[in-house]
Design a protein around this motif. Structure first.
Motif, PDB file in Angstrom:
ATOM      1  N   GLN A 282      41.062   2.599  33.783  1.00  0.00           N
ATOM      2  CA  GLN A 282      40.601   1.265  34.171  1.00  0.00           C
ATOM      3  C   GLN A 282      41.581   0.188  33.745  1.00  0.00           C
ATOM      4  O   GLN A 282      41.868  -0.744  34.471  1.00  0.00           O
ATOM      5  CB  GLN A 282      39.233   0.984  33.527  1.00  0.00           C
ATOM      6  N   SER A 285      44.381  -0.082  36.041  1.00  0.00           N
ATOM      7  CA  SER A 285      44.075  -0.658  37.361  1.00  0.00           C
ATOM      8  C   SER A 285      43.748  -2.150  37.280  1.00  0.00           C
ATOM      9  O   SER A 285      43.606  -2.805  38.305  1.00  0.00           O
ATOM     10  CB  SER A 285      42.917   0.102  38.016  1.00  0.00           C
ATOM     11  N   ARG A 286      43.617  -2.681  36.082  1.00  0.00           N
ATOM     12  CA  ARG A 286      43.291  -4.113  35.938  1.00  0.00           C
ATOM     13  C   ARG A 286      44.404  -4.807  35.163  1.00  0.00           C
ATOM     14  O   ARG A 286      44.518  -4.638  33.942  1.00  0.00           O
ATOM     15  CB  ARG A 286      41.966  -4.286  35.201  1.00  0.00           C
ATOM     16  N   GLU A 289      44.093  -6.180  31.676  1.00  0.00           N
ATOM     17  CA  GLU A 289      43.810  -5.265  30.563  1.00  0.00           C
ATOM     18  C   GLU A 289      44.982  -4.350  30.223  1.00  0.00           C
ATOM     19  O   GLU A 289      44.911  -3.559  29.295  1.00  0.00           O
ATOM     20  CB  GLU A 289      42.560  -4.431  30.878  1.00  0.00           C
TER      21      GLU A 289
END
Ligand SMILES: [Fe+2]
Length: 315
Positions: A282, A285-286, A289
């Motif tokens: 995640q 993908s962000r 972050e």
């Protein structure tokens, strides 16, 4: 009795969660946080003013100045929440935030009037920093067994309030941070499942697309949840990565606080947890972050070196 939770396979035979009437900080850290084990401390926050002062009249007074209850919240929940469903992970949840009430409809007074009239709604994850909530925050206290709440600032989650009548939050885990949940008003039931490979492999593919109430009950066979009922003043410690589902068991106006603090990197970034590997994906993908990725990998390495056969949380 809860409506959705009680239909979950294993509900009837669920073991009660470990419970204590008191706990000291060293034991909390050693026996629960460092071991990634949940516990409920009965009456752990019973002396907090909120447990007495948040009567209906008290809530009306305290919420009178909150012009936008939803500004920073996850939104207004009008039906069962499927945390991970959608075209991307959590897309349904994100859509809920986009559809949150605006303008005069977002005033806390309007929300309170609606649930007082009997509507079953949840003001979902309202940060305590929301302008106007200062009077509510003044009614909170300390948890003597959890000094980390003030000293270990959470990495991702913010201290937040759930104000509700009815509602149901389906199975999910907190992908970062430890949480002390304080029940201030109303009675709730919580089922918990551990962050073991079998649970993750069973639940994850289902909940990407469905709520637990929509899935074939046979899919959950073999999972043995823990169960706890929270009354006002109780404190539930939910360790990072533990799956949980939550439902009120009464028709009262309820209030719950979720107070996070940072996990030990040894646990948070132990890539032997499926949920930790998912968190890494995640983060990649962000863009916002991605800065955490070197820390995640370092933490994973540190954990593997320090606990080559898994830490005490894996026993
Ligand atoms: Fe949660």
């Amino acid at each position: 009795m809860s409506d959705i939770l009680s239909r979950f396979p294993g509900y009837e035979t669920a073991r009660p969660l470990a419970e204590l009437s008191s706990l000291d900080p060293a034991a909390f850290e050693r026996d629960y946080v460092r071991r990634n084990r949940p516990v409920v401390v009965r009456g752990g926050a019973a002396r907090w003013p909120c447990c007495e002062a948040w009567t209906l009249e008290g809530l009306r007074e305290r919420l009178a100045g909150v012009e936008d209850l939803f500004a920073e919240s996850q939104g207004l929940l009008e039906q069962r929440m499927r945390e991970y469903a959608g075209s991307t992970v959590g897309a349904e949840r994100d859509a809920l935030r986009e559809a949150r009430p605006r303008g005069s409809l977002a005033h806390a007074r309007v929300f309170l009037e609606r649930i007082e009239r009997g509507e079953r709604l949840v003001a979902y994850a309202v940060p305590l920093q929301t302008p106007g909530l200062e009077r509510m925050c003044a009614d909170l206290g300390q948890l003597p067994f959890a000094p980390a709440l003030s000293s270990r600032e959470a990495r991702f989650y913010r201290p937040r309030l759930f104000l509700y009548r009815g509602g149901y939050t389906d199975w999910h885990f907190h992908y970062a941070d430890e949480t002390c949940t304080v029940q201030a008003r109303g009675t709730k039931e919580v089922l918990l499942l551990p962050p073991d490979p079998r649970t993750f492999a069973t639940l994850w593919p289902i909940f990407r697309h469905q709520g637990s109430w929509e899935a074939d009950p046979a899919a959950f066979r073999g999972l043995s949840p823990l169960k706890v009922r929270l009354q006002p003043g109780d404190v539930l410690y939910i360790p990072v990565f533990w799956w949980h589902a939550v439902e009120p068991v009464d028709d009262e106006i309820g209030a719950t606080l979720a107070l996070p603090f940072a996990s030990s990197p040894e646990i948070q970034f132990d890539l032997r947890f499926a949920a930790a590997r998912w968190t890494l994906q995640q983060a990649w993908s962000r863009p916002a972050e991605r800065r955490w990725i070197p820390w995640m990998l370092l933490g994973g390495l540190w954990s593997a070196v320090r606990h080559p056969r898994g830490g005490p949380w894996r026993g």
